[in-house]
Scaffold this motif. Structure first.
Motif, PDB file in Angstrom:
ATOM      1  N   UNK A  15     -22.698 -20.576 -31.006  1.00  0.00           N
ATOM      2  CA  UNK A  15     -23.191 -19.203 -31.015  1.00  0.00           C
ATOM      3  C   UNK A  15     -24.609 -19.075 -30.492  1.00  0.00           C
ATOM      4  N   UNK A  16     -25.409 -20.122 -30.661  1.00  0.00           N
ATOM      5  CA  UNK A  16     -26.797 -20.089 -30.196  1.00  0.00           C
ATOM      6  C   UNK A  16     -26.923 -20.302 -28.695  1.00  0.00           C
ATOM      7  N   UNK A  17     -25.988 -21.050 -28.126  1.00  0.00           N
ATOM      8  CA  UNK A  17     -26.097 -21.374 -26.700  1.00  0.00           C
ATOM      9  C   UNK A  17     -25.321 -20.392 -25.818  1.00  0.00           C
ATOM     10  N   UNK A  18     -24.383 -19.655 -26.423  1.00  0.00           N
ATOM     11  CA  UNK A  18     -23.612 -18.701 -25.626  1.00  0.00           C
ATOM     12  C   UNK A  18     -24.500 -17.540 -25.176  1.00  0.00           C
ATOM     13  N   UNK A  19     -24.422 -17.146 -23.918  1.00  0.00           N
ATOM     14  CA  UNK A  19     -25.127 -15.943 -23.467  1.00  0.00           C
ATOM     15  C   UNK A  19     -24.635 -14.737 -24.266  1.00  0.00           C
ATOM     16  N   UNK A  20     -25.489 -13.734 -24.389  1.00  0.00           N
ATOM     17  CA  UNK A  20     -25.170 -12.587 -25.246  1.00  0.00           C
ATOM     18  C   UNK A  20     -23.838 -11.935 -24.865  1.00  0.00           C
ATOM     19  N   UNK A  21     -23.544 -11.860 -23.557  1.00  0.00           N
ATOM     20  CA  UNK A  21     -22.331 -11.167 -23.121  1.00  0.00           C
ATOM     21  C   UNK A  21     -21.057 -11.914 -23.512  1.00  0.00           C
ATOM     22  N   UNK A  22     -21.221 -13.174 -23.964  1.00  0.00           N
ATOM     23  CA  UNK A  22     -20.052 -13.947 -24.384  1.00  0.00           C
ATOM     24  C   UNK A  22     -19.987 -14.141 -25.893  1.00  0.00           C
ATOM     25  N   UNK A  23     -20.826 -13.416 -26.636  1.00  0.00           N
ATOM     26  CA  UNK A  23     -20.841 -13.574 -28.090  1.00  0.00           C
ATOM     27  C   UNK A  23     -19.525 -13.134 -28.739  1.00  0.00           C
ATOM     28  N   UNK A  24     -18.737 -12.351 -27.992  1.00  0.00           N
ATOM     29  CA  UNK A  24     -17.450 -11.920 -28.533  1.00  0.00           C
ATOM     30  C   UNK A  24     -16.546 -13.122 -28.802  1.00  0.00           C
ATOM     31  N   UNK A  25     -16.778 -14.211 -28.093  1.00  0.00           N
ATOM     32  CA  UNK A  25     -15.997 -15.426 -28.316  1.00  0.00           C
ATOM     33  C   UNK A  25     -16.233 -15.945 -29.728  1.00  0.00           C
ATOM     34  N   UNK A  26     -17.496 -15.932 -30.146  1.00  0.00           N
ATOM     35  CA  UNK A  26     -17.850 -16.346 -31.499  1.00  0.00           C
ATOM     36  C   UNK A  26     -17.179 -15.450 -32.532  1.00  0.00           C
TER      37      UNK A  26
END
Length: 202
Positions: free
Chosen positions: A152-163
Motif C-alpha cells: 500500500x505504501x509503494x503503490x501510486x495513488x491511482x492504484x490504491x484501489x488494488x489495496x
C-alpha cells in the motif's frame, strides 16, 4: 517435548514480531501501542486464543508449529513519516524475525557443530526456521499480513484501489494462499536457512 518447544519458540517469535511493530510506530511518533500496553514483553498481552493456542497446537502435531498474535494497534495519522510510515512499521515485524534467525545462525557459523548435542542442533534449527518462516509468510502482500501495508505504501495513488480490493477479500485470499499457493513460496525458507547457517536442510 519437541512440539512443546516449537510452540514456545513460535510464541516468543510472534511476540517479538508484534512488539517490533509497536516500537517502530512509537519511534515514528505514534504512542498508541504504548498506551495500549502492547510494548510489553509479557506474552499474555499479545496472545489470542485461536492464533496463539489452537492453531499452534494443531499445526505442531505435523512437526512444525505455526500461528499468530494480536496485531499491535497504531494510528498511521500520528506517524512522522507520512508516506513511508506504515511500510516502516509493517516491515519492522519481519525484520525482527530475520534478526533473531541471524543471531542464532551465528552459532552454526562460528561453533563446531560436532561439539553440539543433537538436541541443541535441533533447538537452534527450529528457532531459525520458525523465524524465517514467519518473516517470509508475513511479507506476502495479502491483508492483514505486513506485506499488504508495504504494498500500500509503494503503490501510486491511482492504484490504491488494488489495496482496497485485497482488504475486501482478505479472508478468502489468505485461505487460498495457505492451502494452494504457499508451496510456491515455501522454497524461499530453506534457501534463506542455508544462507544464514551455511547448512542445507535435509
Amino acid at each position: 517435548m519437541e512440539a512443546i518447544f516449537s510452540i514456545a519458540v513460535l510464541i516468543f517469535s510472534v511476540v517479538i514480531h508484534e512488539i517490533s511493530h509497536g516500537y517502530a510506530a512509537y519511534f515514528l511518533g505514534d504512542p498508541t501501542a504504548k498506551y495500549a500496553g502492547r510494548l510489553s514483553i509479557n506474552p499474555l498481552k499479545h496472545l489470542e486464543f485461536i492464533g496463539s493456542v489452537v492453531v499452534p497446537f494443531i499445526t505442531s502435531l505435523t512437526g512444525f508449529a505455526f500461528g499468530w498474535a494480536k496485531p499491535v494497534p497504531f494510528n498511521p495519522y500520528n506517524l512522522r513519516a507520512k508516506k513511508w510510515g506504515e511500510a516502516i512499521v509493517a516491515i519492522a515485524g519481519p525484520l525482527s524475525n530475520l534478526f533473531i534467525a541471524l543471531v542464532f545462525s551465528l552459532v552454526f557459523r562460528f561453533v563446531d557443530i560436532s561439539s553440539l548435542g543433537e538436541s541443541s542442533v535441533y533447538m537452534l534449527s527450529m528457532i531459525i526456521l520458525v523465524n524465517i518462516s514467519l518473516a517470509v509468510f508475513n511479507l506476502v502482500p495479502i491483508p492483514p499480513l505486513d506485506g499488504s501495508r508495504i504494498l500500500g505504501s509503494v503503490l501510486p495513488y491511482q492504484f490504491r484501489y488494488i489495496q482496497d480490493k485485497l482488504e475486501q477479500n482478505a479472508l478468502v485470499l489468505i485461505l487460498i494462499f495457505v492451502f494452494f499457493l504457499w508451496d510456491f513460496v515455501a522454497p524461499v525458507v530453506p534457501w534463506l536457512f542455508k544462507i544464514f547457517t551455511g547448512i542445507a536442510l535435509s
